[in-house]
Structures are given as structure tokens and as C-alpha cells.
Design an enzyme around this catalytic site. Structure first.
Site, mmCIF file in Angstrom:
data_model
loop_
_atom_site.group_PDB
_atom_site.id
_atom_site.type_symbol
_atom_site.label_atom_id
_atom_site.label_comp_id
_atom_site.label_asym_id
_atom_site.label_seq_id
_atom_site.Cartn_x
_atom_site.Cartn_y
_atom_site.Cartn_z
ATOM 1 N N ASP A 25 -8.388 5.222 -2.524
ATOM 2 C CA ASP A 25 -8.817 3.877 -2.881
ATOM 3 C C ASP A 25 -10.329 3.806 -2.991
ATOM 4 O O ASP A 25 -10.878 2.753 -3.319
ATOM 5 C CB ASP A 25 -8.338 2.863 -1.837
ATOM 6 C CG ASP A 25 -6.975 2.298 -2.203
ATOM 7 O OD1 ASP A 25 -6.483 2.617 -3.299
ATOM 8 O OD2 ASP A 25 -6.411 1.547 -1.390
ATOM 9 N N ASP B 83 3.361 2.370 -5.384
ATOM 10 C CA ASP B 83 2.532 2.293 -4.181
ATOM 11 C C ASP B 83 3.404 2.344 -2.914
ATOM 12 O O ASP B 83 4.622 2.114 -2.962
ATOM 13 C CB ASP B 83 1.749 0.974 -4.226
ATOM 14 C CG ASP B 83 0.366 1.083 -3.617
ATOM 15 O OD1 ASP B 83 0.162 1.973 -2.771
ATOM 16 O OD2 ASP B 83 -0.508 0.261 -3.958
HETATM 17 C C1 DGJ Z 1 -3.290 0.050 -2.665
HETATM 18 C C2 DGJ Z 1 -3.651 0.912 -3.841
HETATM 19 O O1 DGJ Z 1 -4.140 2.126 -3.415
HETATM 20 C C3 DGJ Z 1 -4.628 0.147 -4.716
HETATM 21 O O2 DGJ Z 1 -5.070 0.964 -5.768
HETATM 22 C C4 DGJ Z 1 -3.955 -1.078 -5.232
HETATM 23 O O3 DGJ Z 1 -2.903 -0.737 -6.086
HETATM 24 C C5 DGJ Z 1 -3.464 -1.916 -4.070
HETATM 25 N N1 DGJ Z 1 -2.673 -1.164 -3.149
HETATM 26 C C6 DGJ Z 1 -2.683 -3.089 -4.548
HETATM 27 O O4 DGJ Z 1 -2.158 -3.820 -3.511
#
Ligand code: DGJ
Length: 694
Positions: free
Chosen positions: A498, A441
Site C-alpha cells: 500500500d 483484496d
Molecule cells: C487495501 C488495498 O491494499 C488498497 O489498495 C485499497 O484497495 C484498499 N484496501 C481499499 O479498501
């Protein structure tokens, strides 16, 4: 003209030619020319006339337009000497290397001690051109701007399509009219970004998804790019792509662009899309286990967030496995004292409060269920309020008073000691456990663009991949903030967004297919009530939208009703039965007569089978469904076509289109020129139509 070069792949020809020793211009790029075409004639015929108010000769629109040669538009290179003096390069031919399908050209500027090199290669199977330029200097220089070799854009073209976006709303296509002057897009956030995906499509007038000519471009770099699409006063058009300007923070003797990928299509936007999809999947991505089918994922983020409790996670894993999941990804919350998003990044040690016996009990449980195990990291980050920051404040990128993002700072990845530290922490976890997947991430933008940061991240990923070749990596940055061919030469999946809202996903997936194949595009079945949109969607729609790409689940399976479990199990089983061919299929966006219907045809490489997903994104203006035309079928071949999920038909659909009750056998031409007639349906539903060539 003194020199010319040409590359051909049966679908397109690109011809470069130069006057005397000057930099070459792309004098033709498009449908294949006969081998007998004389480049000298092309060059002479390509020259524009001159009238009042113009210079006596039109300055070259070369692969690196030079300001000093009276070029009236944006130059391809902007440099300064170490003392800040602008340099005005003027290049002269030095050397060439040409092979079948590839060309390397060198040009020197003796006065300024510079060498400009361009590489252009054409892949004969995917039809993708890869272009890159490099500048070498005898003394360190400051780089402001270096474009990859500049390509012309057609003048019979009214608009360009580029890609914007935001968190939970990635891949929004924008159409902008061409007009005199420049369309300038620049991403100065230091990562590929949600806002400015580095891609451009230039459709020739009249082009649709399925027909007409189009050109497409993608810049494979994760640090933020700059795009210039410019129409000169004489009508000529140029397309430049490079790193965002002034990203190189120090003077140096060598700079290069990332690869620019470009493609010409004579069969619509789909021709470009298929080329990019195949090139990415078959040439760019390096698969950890190429023969292994893409496993169905379960990701626990939206089920538990930071609240990790072993019995709950085990229960969720049992249910996910029973639904068909094959890989369990433990998301954020397993390390440090990570109870929310205000601490612990860079503290990559298992949280003993949540996992008193370490990760082994959970991993063992997951393996016993037949699933593999993946884990989340956000390696490039640090918190100001952390021991690491107190020990090494100089490891953080940017000033002390910078604006934080998700309360965090980025680590300075250009520093080898930072990379060593993170490598040590991550490799300790990967070496100790049987882990085959990392979700990587990157949740904040950088304080300023910095090419060294991107090179540092690449180096760290490369080192980890060399040390753990069996581990796949998913590129995530608050969803789709780091999606490009540069990161994808090191990773195998992207987290497109997301947003697990199937309606939003349907739109995004359709647009993203202009560049991305199904095999690398993660798509998860989210919670019944979407956490990022508040929308409530039926399980059938959620499951089929996820089944369009690399499928996974991300809801808490304890919320599922019996009916929801059954639907999800069935769609997952269908996906598994079809994934072998679907993950290698071409995604063809369909020209839907009804704007409420977003449809695509996924077609096997050999044309023997296809599946159409027709998603109803809104209520239609007209009362009955409009026929949906398919594409790229054999006109005279016969196809058996079946509505896979006909039992989903609503009671309000009272008529008798054949597909509602039986398989039909029809010709390719009928499917392409009349189109399939679907039953009436509610918005937020998906029809799935399977076809086999007989
Ligand atoms: C942002 C990501 O896009 C989510 O899927 C998740 O992993 C969160 N971060 C976790 O903090």
C-alpha cells in the site's frame, strides 16, 4: 545402501539414497556431477564419523526425518490418532515411479496404517525443483505437522536470509547467523502475511548477488507457513517448509503439503532470483491473454477513496488516458453503502446513490477512451452489523467475541454455501459488464489459522476463473499480505504494498525481485505527497520507480502540474515502447559499491539489450559516485550504453563523465569489472541506463 535416485538439469544434480528400505536422504545437491559418479561411493563417502557421546550410527536426515529412528532434530511429520495418541511412524519402501526429471516415492508404515509419498520434479529450463509430500491413513488421523520433502542446507554457510515485513513495509530482508538449534518462523495469521513471506535464501560463504553459490526456497501456499532451518548437534542442517502447524482442524485420511520450490545457483543470489522469476512467470501464472502487453493501470483509490462521483471519475479517467493509462481500476467504494470502511462488504451490489444508472455510464466512458475496466472486491469478508450476518451468523469464521480487523470478520470459505453466495454476487457483476480485471483484496488476518479457509478461497477463485477466463485477478491484502506462488497460480498480478512512496518501493521492489518478476509486480506512480509516508517526491523518481515493474498511476491526476504531466507521459511512453522485452526480462540485482544506490539490471532473455535502474536511496558517504558494476554480459561483446535521462542531471554535477553527454561503446568485461560511472545526483533520484549489444 540399496537404492538411489538422481535428477540433473545441467546446472545442478540432486542425489537421493536410502539404506535398505528406509526413507531416502538427499546426499548431494549442488553443481552438476559427472554421469559416471557412483552413487554407492557417494553414499559411503557422505556418511559422518562417530565419536564419544554420539549414537553408534548417525540417524538419517531423510526427506521426512522420523522421531522413532532417534533423529535428534525436528521430525518431518507429527500425527495423532483420533483418540489423541501420538503416532510414531516408521516407513518402509513401497513403490517408486521415476521419469526424466521427476520422481515419485511411496513408503508405508503398516503398523500405523500410513502411506507417505514424496514427489520431486526438476524443471530443466527454469532449474526449479518442486517438492511435495502427502500422507494417507487407513483411519482418520489428526495432523500436527507435515513437511514438504526435507532438503539439507550447506555447512559452508554462515547466515540465512529470510523475509519479514509489515503494512507499507513489505519484503524486508533479514540475515540471521546459523547456529546450533533452530530458526523457526511460523505465520499463524491465516494468510501469507506481510510479516513472514514464505521464502528463504541460504548463501554459501562469500556469495553476493552476482557470484558464488546460493540455495533458495519458497513455499507456495496462502494460508500461513512454517519454516524450520535447523543445525543438528553433528553439524548437519535441514530445511523444512509446510503449512503452519495444526492448521488442519479435523481428523482426515489424507493430507498434503503445498509445493515447495527450491533452487540451487552457482552464480549468486541472482541465479536463484532469475529461476524463481522465470518459473513464476512462465510456469505458474496462467495468463488470461498471454499475447496482450501488460496494460498501464490507473487505480482511483488514492484519488477519491470512497467518494465516488461520476463526473469526477470521468474527468480523472480522461486525464489518466491522456497520460497513457490503458486500464481503469475502480477501487473500493462502488457497492452497498460503502462511504467508509465500516460497512457493506459482502453486499456486492452497485450503490444506486453513487451510480443511479449503474456502472454502465462509467464503463462506457472508459471504454470510449480506449481503456479496459477493472473493479475491486474483498470477497472473503463480512460485517457483524449486516443483514447477511444476521441471517447467517454461522457463515462468519471465528467466535462472536473475536477481535475484529478493519471492523470486519472473515467469511468461512470452507462452507460451500458461502462460496456459492459470493460466486453468485461477483459473477452477477462480471456477467453484466465488460470487465477484464478484478482487484481481489483481503484486509484482515484470520481469527486462527485454518487450511480449509485457504482451500475454500482457492476453490472460489478457480470457479470464477473458469466462468470468466478473460478476467485477470490482482492479489492484494492491505498491499502485499497475500503474495505466494499458490495464489499466483490463480492470479496474474500482486499489489506489492500500500506504500506508493517511491523510496520505500525502490527498496521493496529490489528485495521482492529475489522471487517475483516484473510482469506480475504492480507499481504505481503515487501522489506528490505520499499518503502513507508523508514524503514528497519528484515526479521523475516516482515515475521511474513505477516503470521498473508493471506500471500504473494512483494519484489524482488533477494535482499534476504541466511539468509533471510531461514527465509522466514521457516515462509512460518509454515503458510502453520497452514493455514487450522488459516484462519478459530477468531482473538482476546489482552489487552496488555504494550502499546508498539500489540498482538492478533488467536484461532481455537473449542478452541483446538491458536497462539499468540505479536509484539513489540516501546521501552517499563518499562525495563522488562509485562505479556500478554490471553483470551477466558477454565478456568480449561490445555494448552501446546510454544514459536515458541525462537531462535530469543536477546543476551541482559539474564534471564530465562521458555518459553525461554521449553514448559510449565498451566491452562487457569493462562494464562488469570496472563499472559505469554515473553523474553525481541528489538522493531520491533514479538514473536509467540503456544498453544494446552491438
Ligand atoms: C487495501 C488495498 O491494499 C488498497 O489498495 C485499497 O484497495 C484498499 N484496501 C481499499 O479498501
Amino acid at each position: 545402501m540399496t537404492q538411489s535416485w538422481r535428477l540433473d538439469d545441467g546446472r545442478q544434480t540432486i542425489v537421493l539414497a536410502a539404506i535398505r528400505e528406509r526413507l531416502p536422504q538427499v546426499i548431494y545437491w549442488g553443481a552438476p556431477l559427472p554421469a559416471t559418479e557412483d552413487p554407492g561411493t557417494l553414499f559411503a563417502a557422505h556418511a559422518l564419523d562417530v565419536t564419544g557421546g554420539m549414537l553408534d550410527e548417525n540417524p538419517d536426515l531423510s526427506i521426512c526425518p522420523e522421531a522413532v529412528r532417534s533423529f535428534p532434530g525436528q521430525p518431518g511429520l507429527i500425527l495423532r490418532g483420533q483418540d489423541g495418541t501420538p503416532l510414531l511412524p516408521k516407513f518402509c519402501f513401497a513403490a517408486e515411479m521415476s521419469e526424466a526429471n521427476a520422481l515419485a516415492l511411496d513408503y508405508d508404515d503398516a503398523e500405523n496404517g500410513l502411506r507417505y509419498s514424496a514427489e520431486i520434479a526438476l524443471d530443466p529450463d527454469t532449474h526449479v525443483l518442486t517438492l511435495r509430500s502427502r500422507i494417507k491413513a487407513s483411519e482418520p488421523v489428526h495432523l500436527h505437522w507435515l513437511s514438504a520433502p526435507v532438503l539439507p542446507a550447506p555447512q559452508l554457510c554462515d547466515e540465512m536470509i529470510d523475509v519479514a515485513g509489515r503494512w507499507c513495509g513489505e519484503f524486508q530482508l533479514n540475515r540471521t547467523p546459523w547456529s546450533p538449534g533452530i530458526r523457526y518462523r511460523e505465520n499463524r495469521t491465516g494468510r501469507t502475511g506481510h510479516e513472514h513471506f514464505p521464502g528463504l535464501i541460504v548463501p554459501v560463504r562469500g556469495a553476493t548477488n552476482a557470484q558464488g553459490e546460493a540455495y533458495a526456497f519458497h513455499y507456495g501456499w496462502s494460508g500461513g507457513h512454517r519454516m524450520i532451518a535447523e543445525e543438528l548437534p553433528d553439524g548437519r542442517r535441514q530445511v523444512q517448509f509446510g503449512h503452519a502447524a495444526r492448521m488442519e482442524t479435523t481428523a482426515a485420511t489424507e493430507f498434503q503439503t503445498a509445493p515447495l520450490y527450491a533452487v540451487y545457483s552457482s552464480d549468486g543470489l541472482n541465479g536463484c532470483a532469475v529461476s524463481f522469476q522465470r518459473h513464476l512467470r512462465d510456469r505458474i501464472v496462467t495468463w488470461a491473454k498471454p499475447d496482450r502487453p501488460r496494460p498501464v493501470h490507473y487505480n482511483c483509490w488514492e484519488a477519491v477513496y470512497f467518494d465516488h462521483q461520476l463526473p469526477v471519475l470521468k474527468d480523472i479517467a480522461d486525464r489518466a488516458a491522456a497520460l497513457g493509462a490503458e486500464r481503469f481500476v475502480l477501487d473500493d467504494g462502488w457497492f452497498g453503502r460503502r462511504d467508509d470502511d465500516t460497512s457493506s462488504l459482502s453486499d456486492w451490489e452497485v450503490d444506486a446513490r453513487k451510480y443511479p444508472d449503474g456502472l454502465d455510464p462509467l464503463i462506457r466512458h472508459i471504454h470510449r477512451l480506449g481503456m479496459s475496466f477493472g473493479i475491486w472486491f474483498e470477497p472473503e469478508m463480512i460485517y457483524p452489523d449486516s443483514d447477511l450476518h444476521r441471517l447467517h451468523p454461522e457463515w462468519a469464521l471465528g467466535s462472536e467475541d473475536q477481535i475484529l480487523g478493519r471492523q470486519q470478520k472473515a467469511l468461512n470459505m470452507a462452507l460451500p454455501e458461502v462460496r456459492d453466495f459470493i460466486f453468485g454476487r461477483i459473477s452477477a457483476i462480471l456477467a453484466k459488464h465488460d470487465i477484464d480485471y478484478v482487484k481481489w483484496d483481503h484486509n484482515r488476518v484470520l481469527p486462527m489459522p485454518d487450511a480449509g479457509q485457504t482451500r475454500g478461497s482457492y476453490a472460489l477463485i478457480d470457479r470464477l476463473r473458469a466462468a470468466f477466463p478473460g478476467v485477470e485477478i490482482e492479489s492484494c491484502a492491505s498491499g502485499g499480505g497475500r503474495i505466494d506462488f499458490g495464489i499466483l497460480s490463480r492470479t496474474q498480478r500482486v499489489w506489492l504494498s500500500d506504500s506508493n512512496d517511491a523510496l520505500e518501493r525502490l527498496k521493496m521492489q529490489s528485495a521482492a525481485a529475489l522471487f517475483l518478476p516484473a510482469a506480475i509486480t504492480g507499481s504505481h506512480v503515487g501522489p506528490r505527497r505520499c499518503h502513507t509516508s508523508g514524503r514528497t517526491l519528484d515526479i521523475g523518481f516516482r515515475a521511474w520507480v513505477a516503470a521498473q515493474r508493471h506500471m500504473g498511476f494512483e494519484m489524482d491526476p488533477r494535482e499534476l502540474t504541466e511539468r509533471e504531466e510531461t514527465v509522466l507521459r514521457e516515462v509512460t511512453a518509454w515503458w510502453k515502447a520497452n514493455r514487450d522485452w522488459m516484462m519478459a526480462a530477468d531482473i538482476l540485482r546489482l552489487d552496488s559499491a555504494d550502499p546508498a544506490v539500489i540498482a538492478e539490471q533488467q536484461q532481455a532473455r537473449d542478452g541483446s539489450q538491458f536497462v539499468v535502474f540505479a536509484g539513489k536511496s540516501a546521501t552517499s558517504a563518499q562525495i563522488a559516485p562509485r562505479p556500478l558494476r554490471l553483470t551477466r554480459l558477454e565478456p568480449d561483446a561490445r555494448y552501446a550504453v546510454e544514459l536515458r535521462n541525462r537531462s535530469d542531471a543536477s546543476q551541482l554535477a559539474r564534471g564530465a563523465p562521458a555518459l553525461k553527454t554521449r553514448t559510449i561503446e565498451v566491452s562487457g568485461n569493462w562494464l562488469m569489472h570496472h563499472g559505469i560511472v554515473l553523474p553525481w545526483s541528489f538522493p531520491e533520484t533514479m538514473w536509467v541506463i540503456e544498453g544494446r549489444r552491438l
